[in-house]
Design a protein around this motif. Structure first.
Motif, PDB file in Angstrom:
ATOM      1  N   LYS A 146       0.828  -1.202   0.000  1.00  0.00           N
ATOM      2  CA  LYS A 146       0.000   0.000   0.000  1.00  0.00           C
ATOM      3  C   LYS A 146       0.860   1.248   0.000  1.00  0.00           C
ATOM      4  O   LYS A 146       1.940   1.267   0.569  1.00  0.00           O
ATOM      5  CB  LYS A 146      -0.895   0.051   1.235  1.00  0.00           C
ATOM      6  CG  LYS A 146      -2.050  -0.891   1.229  1.00  0.00           C
ATOM      7  CD  LYS A 146      -2.926  -0.621   2.431  1.00  0.00           C
ATOM      8  CE  LYS A 146      -4.126  -1.539   2.436  1.00  0.00           C
ATOM      9  NZ  LYS A 146      -5.020  -1.236   3.550  1.00  0.00           N
ATOM     10  N   GLU A 203     -10.837   0.098  -9.190  1.00  0.00           N
ATOM     11  CA  GLU A 203      -9.703  -0.583  -9.818  1.00  0.00           C
ATOM     12  C   GLU A 203      -9.103   0.336 -10.875  1.00  0.00           C
ATOM     13  O   GLU A 203      -9.828   0.998 -11.623  1.00  0.00           O
ATOM     14  CB  GLU A 203     -10.150  -1.893 -10.476  1.00  0.00           C
ATOM     15  CG  GLU A 203     -10.753  -2.904  -9.511  1.00  0.00           C
ATOM     16  CD  GLU A 203      -9.755  -3.482  -8.530  1.00  0.00           C
ATOM     17  OE1 GLU A 203      -8.564  -3.622  -8.873  1.00  0.00           O
ATOM     18  OE2 GLU A 203     -10.182  -3.810  -7.399  1.00  0.00           O
ATOM     19  N   ASP A 255      -3.042  -3.161 -12.318  1.00  0.00           N
ATOM     20  CA  ASP A 255      -2.917  -4.111 -11.214  1.00  0.00           C
ATOM     21  C   ASP A 255      -2.834  -3.374  -9.886  1.00  0.00           C
ATOM     22  O   ASP A 255      -1.967  -3.638  -9.042  1.00  0.00           O
ATOM     23  CB  ASP A 255      -1.714  -5.042 -11.397  1.00  0.00           C
ATOM     24  CG  ASP A 255      -1.754  -6.230 -10.418  1.00  0.00           C
ATOM     25  OD1 ASP A 255      -2.856  -6.595  -9.972  1.00  0.00           O
ATOM     26  OD2 ASP A 255      -0.677  -6.764 -10.102  1.00  0.00           O
ATOM     27  N   ALA A 256      -3.740  -2.402  -9.728  1.00  0.00           N
ATOM     28  CA  ALA A 256      -3.778  -1.577  -8.521  1.00  0.00           C
ATOM     29  C   ALA A 256      -5.195  -1.050  -8.329  1.00  0.00           C
ATOM     30  O   ALA A 256      -6.007  -1.086  -9.250  1.00  0.00           O
ATOM     31  CB  ALA A 256      -2.793  -0.409  -8.654  1.00  0.00           C
ATOM     32  N   LEU A 284      -3.234   3.459  -2.249  1.00  0.00           N
ATOM     33  CA  LEU A 284      -3.078   2.710  -3.484  1.00  0.00           C
ATOM     34  C   LEU A 284      -2.693   1.304  -3.068  1.00  0.00           C
ATOM     35  O   LEU A 284      -1.678   1.119  -2.385  1.00  0.00           O
ATOM     36  CB  LEU A 284      -1.949   3.298  -4.346  1.00  0.00           C
ATOM     37  CG  LEU A 284      -2.254   4.492  -5.202  1.00  0.00           C
ATOM     38  CD1 LEU A 284      -0.975   5.011  -5.851  1.00  0.00           C
ATOM     39  CD2 LEU A 284      -3.277   4.158  -6.266  1.00  0.00           C
ATOM     40  N   THR A 285      -3.503   0.330  -3.399  1.00  0.00           N
ATOM     41  CA  THR A 285      -3.133  -1.054  -3.124  1.00  0.00           C
ATOM     42  C   THR A 285      -2.552  -1.611  -4.414  1.00  0.00           C
ATOM     43  O   THR A 285      -3.110  -1.426  -5.491  1.00  0.00           O
ATOM     44  CB  THR A 285      -4.330  -1.898  -2.653  1.00  0.00           C
ATOM     45  OG1 THR A 285      -5.354  -1.854  -3.633  1.00  0.00           O
ATOM     46  CG2 THR A 285      -4.869  -1.376  -1.340  1.00  0.00           C
ATOM     47  N   LEU A 286      -1.431  -2.258  -4.285  1.00  0.00           N
ATOM     48  CA  LEU A 286      -0.663  -2.670  -5.448  1.00  0.00           C
ATOM     49  C   LEU A 286      -0.592  -4.183  -5.555  1.00  0.00           C
ATOM     50  O   LEU A 286      -0.314  -4.865  -4.567  1.00  0.00           O
ATOM     51  CB  LEU A 286       0.749  -2.101  -5.352  1.00  0.00           C
ATOM     52  CG  LEU A 286       0.846  -0.597  -5.031  1.00  0.00           C
ATOM     53  CD1 LEU A 286       2.280  -0.214  -4.731  1.00  0.00           C
ATOM     54  CD2 LEU A 286       0.276   0.225  -6.168  1.00  0.00           C
ATOM     55  N   VAL A 345       2.064  -4.704 -10.864  1.00  0.00           N
ATOM     56  CA  VAL A 345       1.653  -3.309 -10.967  1.00  0.00           C
ATOM     57  C   VAL A 345       2.481  -2.565 -12.015  1.00  0.00           C
ATOM     58  O   VAL A 345       3.687  -2.733 -12.107  1.00  0.00           O
ATOM     59  CB  VAL A 345       1.738  -2.607  -9.589  1.00  0.00           C
ATOM     60  CG1 VAL A 345       3.160  -2.504  -9.106  1.00  0.00           C
ATOM     61  CG2 VAL A 345       1.091  -1.250  -9.637  1.00  0.00           C
ATOM     62  N   SER A 377       3.743   0.888 -12.769  1.00  0.00           N
ATOM     63  CA  SER A 377       3.902   2.175 -12.086  1.00  0.00           C
ATOM     64  C   SER A 377       3.532   3.356 -12.975  1.00  0.00           C
ATOM     65  O   SER A 377       2.888   4.295 -12.526  1.00  0.00           O
ATOM     66  CB  SER A 377       5.313   2.326 -11.536  1.00  0.00           C
ATOM     67  OG  SER A 377       6.265   2.275 -12.570  1.00  0.00           O
ATOM     68  N   VAL A 415      -0.321   3.557 -13.331  1.00  0.00           N
ATOM     69  CA  VAL A 415      -0.940   4.065 -12.100  1.00  0.00           C
ATOM     70  C   VAL A 415      -0.685   5.565 -11.957  1.00  0.00           C
ATOM     71  O   VAL A 415      -1.604   6.329 -11.658  1.00  0.00           O
ATOM     72  CB  VAL A 415      -0.425   3.297 -10.870  1.00  0.00           C
ATOM     73  CG1 VAL A 415      -0.933   3.928  -9.584  1.00  0.00           C
ATOM     74  CG2 VAL A 415      -0.840   1.833 -10.952  1.00  0.00           C
ATOM     75  N   ILE A 456       6.118   3.242  -5.926  1.00  0.00           N
ATOM     76  CA  ILE A 456       5.737   1.916  -6.411  1.00  0.00           C
ATOM     77  C   ILE A 456       6.971   1.056  -6.628  1.00  0.00           C
ATOM     78  O   ILE A 456       7.023  -0.107  -6.246  1.00  0.00           O
ATOM     79  CB  ILE A 456       4.883   2.002  -7.693  1.00  0.00           C
ATOM     80  CG1 ILE A 456       3.496   2.574  -7.350  1.00  0.00           C
ATOM     81  CG2 ILE A 456       4.747   0.635  -8.363  1.00  0.00           C
ATOM     82  CD1 ILE A 456       2.623   2.893  -8.557  1.00  0.00           C
TER      83      ILE A 456
END
Length: 116
Positions: free
Chosen positions: A2, A33, A38-39, A63-65, A69, A71, A74, A112
């Motif tokens: 996170k 989402e 992927d986050a 941000l949950t990764l 993910v 970067s 995101v 990230i």
């Protein structure tokens, strides 16, 4: 994994805008989402701070990764959602960041990469 994000804003619609206009907000549960990233951006709470006549709100997200993910994806998604909004301050992973495109994207990407 996170990454904490704290946004100070006078924009009363920011939370709804970021989360896709949810019917209810639940701390740690309401999320959106991030496409191809992927986050997810997760709502973590909100408070008001008094500043003269204005009452800015401080909205907290994480941000949950995932493991795969992206970067850049995101960072770009987050900036696209925030640009043009009434943001007065932003803190990413306990780092105060100047609210400009290059700075926001740089810190998100760095954090990230550190969390991977």
């Amino acid at each position: 994994m996170k990454i904490a994000i704290e946004i100070t804003t006078k924009d009363r619609n920011l939370t709804s805008w970021l989360l896709g206009d949810p019917k209810t907000l639940r701390v740690g549960e309401t999320k959106v989402e991030i496409p191809n990233g992927d986050a997810a951006l997760v709502f973590e709470g909100e408070e008001f701070r008094k500043a003269g006549i204005d009452l800015p709100r401080v909205v907290e997200f994480s941000l949950t990764l995932g493991t795969a993910v992206g970067s850049g994806v995101v960072a770009n998604w987050l900036w696209d959602k925030l640009k043009g909004r009434q943001i007065t301050a932003i803190t990413i992973d306990k780092t105060s960041v100047e609210f400009e495109e290059g700075q926001v994207k740089k810190i998100v990407t760095e954090r990230i990469s550190m969390k991977k």
